[in-house]
Design an enzyme around this catalytic site. Structure first.
Site, mmCIF file in Angstrom:
data_model
loop_
_atom_site.group_PDB
_atom_site.id
_atom_site.type_symbol
_atom_site.label_atom_id
_atom_site.label_comp_id
_atom_site.label_asym_id
_atom_site.label_seq_id
_atom_site.Cartn_x
_atom_site.Cartn_y
_atom_site.Cartn_z
ATOM 1 N N ARG A 173 0.851 -1.204 0.000
ATOM 2 C CA ARG A 173 0.000 0.000 0.000
ATOM 3 C C ARG A 173 0.882 1.248 0.000
ATOM 4 O O ARG A 173 0.626 2.206 -0.704
ATOM 5 C CB ARG A 173 -0.938 -0.024 1.211
ATOM 6 C CG ARG A 173 -2.232 -0.786 0.989
ATOM 7 C CD ARG A 173 -2.025 -2.220 0.494
ATOM 8 N NE ARG A 173 -3.253 -2.969 0.358
ATOM 9 C CZ ARG A 173 -3.807 -3.703 1.322
ATOM 10 N NH1 ARG A 173 -3.209 -3.830 2.508
ATOM 11 N NH2 ARG A 173 -4.927 -4.349 1.098
ATOM 12 N N ASP A 202 -0.024 -6.734 -3.503
ATOM 13 C CA ASP A 202 -1.436 -6.445 -3.238
ATOM 14 C C ASP A 202 -2.015 -5.664 -4.409
ATOM 15 O O ASP A 202 -1.327 -5.431 -5.412
ATOM 16 C CB ASP A 202 -1.608 -5.684 -1.902
ATOM 17 C CG ASP A 202 -2.903 -6.093 -1.198
ATOM 18 O OD1 ASP A 202 -3.983 -5.941 -1.806
ATOM 19 O OD2 ASP A 202 -2.838 -6.577 -0.054
ATOM 20 N N HIS A 272 -6.580 -9.849 -3.810
ATOM 21 C CA HIS A 272 -5.526 -8.847 -3.590
ATOM 22 C C HIS A 272 -4.446 -8.971 -4.663
ATOM 23 O O HIS A 272 -3.253 -8.925 -4.364
ATOM 24 C CB HIS A 272 -4.940 -8.991 -2.183
ATOM 25 C CG HIS A 272 -5.875 -8.557 -1.093
ATOM 26 N ND1 HIS A 272 -6.113 -7.228 -0.811
ATOM 27 C CD2 HIS A 272 -6.664 -9.258 -0.244
ATOM 28 C CE1 HIS A 272 -6.988 -7.141 0.184
ATOM 29 N NE2 HIS A 272 -7.349 -8.363 0.540
ATOM 30 N N ASP A 335 -7.114 -14.177 2.050
ATOM 31 C CA ASP A 335 -8.162 -13.371 2.687
ATOM 32 C C ASP A 335 -8.964 -12.596 1.638
ATOM 33 O O ASP A 335 -8.511 -12.421 0.494
ATOM 34 C CB ASP A 335 -7.531 -12.362 3.660
ATOM 35 C CG ASP A 335 -6.548 -11.435 2.957
ATOM 36 O OD1 ASP A 335 -5.836 -11.912 2.046
ATOM 37 O OD2 ASP A 335 -6.489 -10.240 3.298
ATOM 38 N N GLU A 336 -10.118 -12.139 2.039
ATOM 39 C CA GLU A 336 -10.910 -11.145 1.299
ATOM 40 C C GLU A 336 -10.892 -11.407 -0.209
ATOM 41 O O GLU A 336 -10.473 -10.560 -0.991
ATOM 42 C CB GLU A 336 -10.360 -9.745 1.610
ATOM 43 C CG GLU A 336 -10.486 -9.407 3.085
ATOM 44 C CD GLU A 336 -9.893 -8.052 3.453
ATOM 45 O OE1 GLU A 336 -10.482 -7.375 4.304
ATOM 46 O OE2 GLU A 336 -8.841 -7.667 2.896
ATOM 47 N N TRP A 408 -7.133 -13.504 12.174
ATOM 48 C CA TRP A 408 -7.152 -12.033 12.141
ATOM 49 C C TRP A 408 -8.541 -11.472 12.417
ATOM 50 O O TRP A 408 -8.667 -10.413 13.002
ATOM 51 C CB TRP A 408 -6.596 -11.504 10.816
ATOM 52 C CG TRP A 408 -7.459 -11.649 9.594
ATOM 53 C CD1 TRP A 408 -7.583 -12.746 8.815
ATOM 54 C CD2 TRP A 408 -8.301 -10.635 9.009
ATOM 55 N NE1 TRP A 408 -8.440 -12.499 7.767
ATOM 56 C CE2 TRP A 408 -8.895 -11.210 7.862
ATOM 57 C CE3 TRP A 408 -8.592 -9.317 9.331
ATOM 58 C CZ2 TRP A 408 -9.779 -10.499 7.046
ATOM 59 C CZ3 TRP A 408 -9.458 -8.606 8.508
ATOM 60 C CH2 TRP A 408 -10.054 -9.195 7.384
ATOM 61 N N TYR A 433 -3.872 -5.259 15.573
ATOM 62 C CA TYR A 433 -3.662 -4.467 14.361
ATOM 63 C C TYR A 433 -3.081 -3.111 14.790
ATOM 64 O O TYR A 433 -3.769 -2.276 15.353
ATOM 65 C CB TYR A 433 -4.971 -4.322 13.567
ATOM 66 C CG TYR A 433 -5.149 -5.439 12.533
ATOM 67 C CD1 TYR A 433 -4.745 -6.743 12.823
ATOM 68 C CD2 TYR A 433 -5.688 -5.187 11.272
ATOM 69 C CE1 TYR A 433 -4.883 -7.764 11.879
ATOM 70 C CE2 TYR A 433 -5.834 -6.211 10.326
ATOM 71 C CZ TYR A 433 -5.420 -7.492 10.648
ATOM 72 O OH TYR A 433 -5.548 -8.506 9.721
ATOM 73 N N PHE A 434 -1.799 -2.943 14.503
ATOM 74 C CA PHE A 434 -1.124 -1.717 14.943
ATOM 75 C C PHE A 434 -1.335 -0.570 13.948
ATOM 76 O O PHE A 434 -0.803 0.517 14.122
ATOM 77 C CB PHE A 434 0.372 -1.973 15.183
ATOM 78 C CG PHE A 434 0.686 -2.718 16.463
ATOM 79 C CD1 PHE A 434 -0.323 -3.191 17.299
ATOM 80 C CD2 PHE A 434 2.003 -2.947 16.849
ATOM 81 C CE1 PHE A 434 -0.037 -3.875 18.485
ATOM 82 C CE2 PHE A 434 2.317 -3.614 18.024
ATOM 83 C CZ PHE A 434 1.304 -4.091 18.837
ATOM 84 N N ASP A 435 -2.110 -0.848 12.880
ATOM 85 C CA ASP A 435 -2.526 0.283 12.023
ATOM 86 C C ASP A 435 -3.795 0.914 12.595
ATOM 87 O O ASP A 435 -4.254 1.921 12.071
ATOM 88 C CB ASP A 435 -2.749 -0.174 10.573
ATOM 89 C CG ASP A 435 -3.752 -1.297 10.437
ATOM 90 O OD1 ASP A 435 -3.841 -2.144 11.355
ATOM 91 O OD2 ASP A 435 -4.461 -1.344 9.413
ATOM 92 N N TRP A 484 -0.678 -2.642 8.496
ATOM 93 C CA TRP A 484 -1.134 -2.336 7.141
ATOM 94 C C TRP A 484 -0.899 -0.855 6.895
ATOM 95 O O TRP A 484 -1.026 -0.040 7.820
ATOM 96 C CB TRP A 484 -2.626 -2.690 7.001
ATOM 97 C CG TRP A 484 -2.894 -4.139 7.301
ATOM 98 C CD1 TRP A 484 -3.403 -4.643 8.454
ATOM 99 C CD2 TRP A 484 -2.630 -5.261 6.443
ATOM 100 N NE1 TRP A 484 -3.478 -6.022 8.370
ATOM 101 C CE2 TRP A 484 -3.021 -6.424 7.153
ATOM 102 C CE3 TRP A 484 -2.109 -5.394 5.158
ATOM 103 C CZ2 TRP A 484 -2.902 -7.712 6.614
ATOM 104 C CZ3 TRP A 484 -1.998 -6.678 4.622
ATOM 105 C CH2 TRP A 484 -2.386 -7.806 5.339
ATOM 106 N N THR A 485 -0.584 -0.497 5.653
ATOM 107 C CA THR A 485 -0.061 0.853 5.461
ATOM 108 C C THR A 485 -0.881 1.720 4.502
ATOM 109 O O THR A 485 -0.331 2.612 3.850
ATOM 110 C CB THR A 485 1.413 0.784 4.989
ATOM 111 O OG1 THR A 485 1.472 0.034 3.759
ATOM 112 C CG2 THR A 485 2.295 0.128 6.022
HETATM 113 C C1 ACM Z 1 -6.476 -8.821 6.486
HETATM 114 O O1 ACM Z 1 -6.406 -7.931 7.325
HETATM 115 N N1 ACM Z 1 -7.179 -8.670 5.377
HETATM 116 C C2 ACM Z 1 -5.797 -10.087 6.693
#
Ligand code: ACM
Ligand code: ZN
Length: 554
Positions: A173, A202, A272, A335-336, A408, A433-435, A484-485
Site C-alpha cells: 500500500r 497487493d 488482492h 483473505d478477502e 485475524w 492491528y497496529f494500524d 497495514w499501510t
Molecule cells: C487482512 O487484514 N485482510 C488479513
C-alpha cells in the site's frame, strides 16, 4: 604536615570521588521483555569500560557475529568501543565479557547471563539464545555517553513463552526502502522478536522482482495516483510505486537472519492481485483491462483459477520466492477474496464441474474452488519442503491441517483452527492491528485505519483461549502484530504506530501469563523509551502518561 585546610581539601576530594562513584551510571536488568529470573550475587559491580573485550568461541561464525553486534550496540548506546576476540578459554575472569554455548540450557532461544565482579558470561544453547541474552544486556545499559558503567553482580535468565514472535509489514500500500525495512528488523531484534511477515504484493502494488514476469514490477509496481484519506472522492494523481530487486531481497533476508529473524514472504492469492492483473490481464476472469489500484478496500477482480496459465504463473512466482526466502513458511494470503467473478466465469465454472465440487452447507462451490486452488499450491510448495500460512478465511475452504492459520478476524477463528488440528498464529484485529488507533481520542493522532488498540489492551492480550483443551494448546504457535499501510506513508509514522505497542506485545510473546503485570511494565517502559529516543525513533509519548484513552472525549 596536614593543615586544617589540607584536611578539608582531601575530605572534599574524597567526597567528590565517592559521589562520582555513586553516580556512575548503572545497568538495570528489569528490561522489556522482563527476564524470568534476576537474582543478585554477592560482590562488587562489574565495571564495563572500553578495556573490556568481547570473547567468542574460536571458529564459530555465528558467535563472532554476535560478539560484533554486542560491540556495535554498546558503542551506539554509550560511545565505548569494545574489541572482540576469538578464544579457546571460555571462562575469562579478567574483566571481560564472554559469549558461550551451553548445551545444558533448556530452550533453543533461552539465555543465561552471569555478571560477576571480574567477568560477564552470556550463554545460550544456540547462538540465537546468546543473541537474546545480549539484547537484554544491551537494554540494561543507560543510553548516553559513558566511560564506566556498573553492572551489578547477578544471575539473569529468560526463555520465550512462544516460538513464533512476529511483526508484519505491508510494503504494498506504501513502499518502504531497504534502509527502512532494516531498521524495522533492528527494532524487532531489540524487542526479542523472530518472525517478519512481509506483505509484498497487493492490489495497490507488486513489490518483489520476479525474473520470469518482469511486468509484475515494471507495470504492477506503479499506480497513477492515490486516494486521499479513507477513500475520499479526491485522488492525488501522483504516480507512486517501487519494488525490491532480488539482490535487495537477499540482502534484507541475510540482514534479518544475522539477527535470528526469519522473513515470511506473503504473496496474497487469489484475491488482492490487481498489481499482477494490471501487468498480465490474461490471468483474470474478464481479461481486463485492469489498473493498479489507487484506492483502498477489496476488489472483485481476482485471479482466474479456471485457467491452467494462472496455475503455472503462481508456481513460477513461488519458485522464485522460495529461492529468495529460505525459511520453512510461505504466506499465501487467501483473505478477502470475493467470488463474484468466478460465479460468472465459464472457465472457473468448468473447473468446478470437472472437479465435481458441490456446495455443502454454508460452503459454496466457489469457496471449495478456493480450497482446491489453495491445496494445489500447498502441495506444490510441500514438494519444495515448504509449508503454507494463510489467513483464517482458509478455514472455510476445506484446506488440510498442514496449513498454518493466521487468526485475524478476532481470536475465535484461531481457537477453532487449533481445535481442528491447525497450527495457529494469533493476530486478531483487536488488539494486534497496529494500524489501528492507540486511543479513542483520535482528533490529535496521525490518520489510522480506525479502531482503538491501546497499549494496555495489547499488554492484556492472551493468545491461548482459556477454554482451549490442554492437548490443543501447543497449536498456538505465537502472536504477531500487523501493520497495514493504507494510511501510513513514511517511516516515522510506522514507528509511531508500533512504539511503544511493540514493547507490550514483546511481553505477551515472552512472559508466562502469571508473571505479567501492567503497572510494573509501565514502570520499566521509560528506560526502553530512552533507547528509542537515543536511536532517533519516533514513538507515541502519550502512551507513557495516559491510561484512560479508550473513553471517548466528552
Ligand atoms: C487482512 O487484514 N485482510 C488479513
Ligand atoms: Zn475465471
Amino acid at each position: 604536615m596536614m593543615t586544617a585546610r589540607h584536611l578539608f581539601t582531601s575530605l572534599a576530594m574524597a567526597l567528590i570521588a565517592i559521589t562520582a562513584m555513586a553516580q556512575a551510571p548503572k545497568a538495570d536488568y528489569r528490561v522489556i521483555p522482563l527476564p524470568d529470573a534476576i537474582n543478585g550475587i554477592k560482590g562488587a559491580d562489574f565495571k564495563l569500560t572500553e578495556r573490556c573485550i568481547v570473547n567468542y568461541p574460536t571458529g564459530n561464525r555465528d558467535m563472532e557475529r554476535n560478539a560484533m553486534l554486542l560491540s556495535q550496540y554498546v558503542e551506539e548506546l554509550t560511545g565505548m568501543h569494545l574489541s572482540t576476540r576469538p578464544t579457546l578459554n571460555t571462562k575469562d575472569r579478567t574483566g571481560n565479557i564472554s559469549l558461550l554455548i551451553d548445551p545444558k540450557i533448556d530452550g533453543d532461544e533461552a539465555y543465561s547471563i552471569t555478571v560477576m565482579p571480574n567477568g560477564v558470561e552470556v550463554s545460550g544453547k544456540t547462538p540465537a539464545g546468546v543473541f537474546h541474552g545480549l539484547q537484554v544486556l544491551r537494554k540494561s545499559l543507560p543510553a548516553g555517553e559513558a566511560t564506566t558503567i556498573g553492572l551489578p553482580a547477578a544471575q539473569i535468565a529468560g526463555k520465550p513463552r512462544f516460538g513464533y514472535r512476529g511483526m508484519h509489514l505491508d510494503c504494498s500500500r506504501h513502499f518502504f526502502g531497504v534502509e527502512t525495512v532494516k531498521r524495522y528488523i533492528d527494532i524487532m531484534a531489540l524487542h526479542g522478536m523472530n518472525r517478519l511477515h512481509w506483505h509484498l504484493t497487493d492490489d495497490q502494488g507488486w513489490r518483489v522482482e520476479i525474473k520470469k514476469y518482469p511486468r509484475l514490477t515494471e507495470v504492477g509496481g506503479w499506480r497513477n495516483g492515490t486516494v486521499l484519506g479513507h477513500n475520499s472522492p479526491v485522488n492525488d494523481g501522483i504516480r507512486y510505486g517501487g519494488y525490491y530487486t532480488q539482490e535487495q531481497i537477499r540482502d534484507i533476508v541475510r540482514y534479518a537472519a544475522d539477527r535470528y529473524i526469519t522473513i515470511i514472504p506473503e504473496i496474497d492469492m487469489p484475491g488482492h492481485m490487481l498489481g499482477a492483473l494490471a501487468a498480465y490481464p490474461e490471468l483474470g476472469c474478464t481479461g481486463g483491462p485492469y489498473e493498479v489500484w489507487g484506492q483502498w478496500g477489496v476488489t472483485d477482480d481476482i485471479l482466474c483459477v479456471g485457467k491452467d496459465q494462472t496455475l503455472q504463473f503462481v508456481k513460477d512466482v513461488l519458485d522464485e520466492v522460495s529461492q529468495l526466502f529460505p525459511g520453512e513458511h510461505v504466506h499465501i494470503g487467501g483473505d478477502e477474496s470475493p467470488r463474484v467473478r468466478w460465479e460468472q466465469c465459464p472457465l472457473c465454472q468448468q473447473r468446478i464441474r470437472q472437479l465435481g465440487l458441490q456446495a455443502k452447507g454454508k460452503q459454496s462451490a466457489e469457496a471449495l474452488l478456493q480450497g482446491w486452488f489453495t491445496t494445489h499450491v500447498q502441495h506444490y510448495l510441500a514438494d519444495k519442503g515448504k509449508r503454507i500460512i494463510g489467513w483464517d478465511e482458509l478455514l472455510g475452504c476445506d484446506v488440510d491441517t498442514t496449513a498454518t492459520i493466521m487468526s485475524w478476524r478476532g481470536a475465535e477463528p484461531g481457537a477453532k483452527g487449533a481445535m481442528t488440528g491447525h497450527d495457529v498464529i494469533m493476530t486478531p484485529v483487536g488488539p494486534l492491528y497496529f494500524d489501528y488507533y492507540q486511543t479513542s481520542n483520535t482528533w490529535n493522532e496521525p490518520p489510522a485505519f480506525g479502531g482503538c488498540n491501546t497499549l494496555k489492551k495489547v499488554y492484556d492480550f492472551e493468545p491461548v483461549a482459556a477454554d482451549l483443551p490442554a492437548d490443543k494448546r501447543h497449536h498456538i504457535l505465537g502472536a504477531q502484530a500487523n501493520v497495514w499501510t493504507e494510511y501510513i506513508t513514511c517511516e516515522p509514522q510506522i514507528q509511531y504506530q508500533i512504539l511503544p505497542r511493540m514493547a507490550a506485545l514483546a511481553e505477551v510473546q515472552w512472559i508466562q501469563p502469571q508473571n505479567k503485570d501492567y503497572q510494573d511494565f509501565k514502570s520499566r517502559l521509560p528506560h526502553l523509551v530512552d533507547i528509542y529516543k537515543h536511536y532517533g525513533w519516533t514513538y507515541r509519548a502519550k502512551s507513557l502518561v495516559l491510561e484512560d484513552e479508550e473513553k471517548p472525549e466528552s
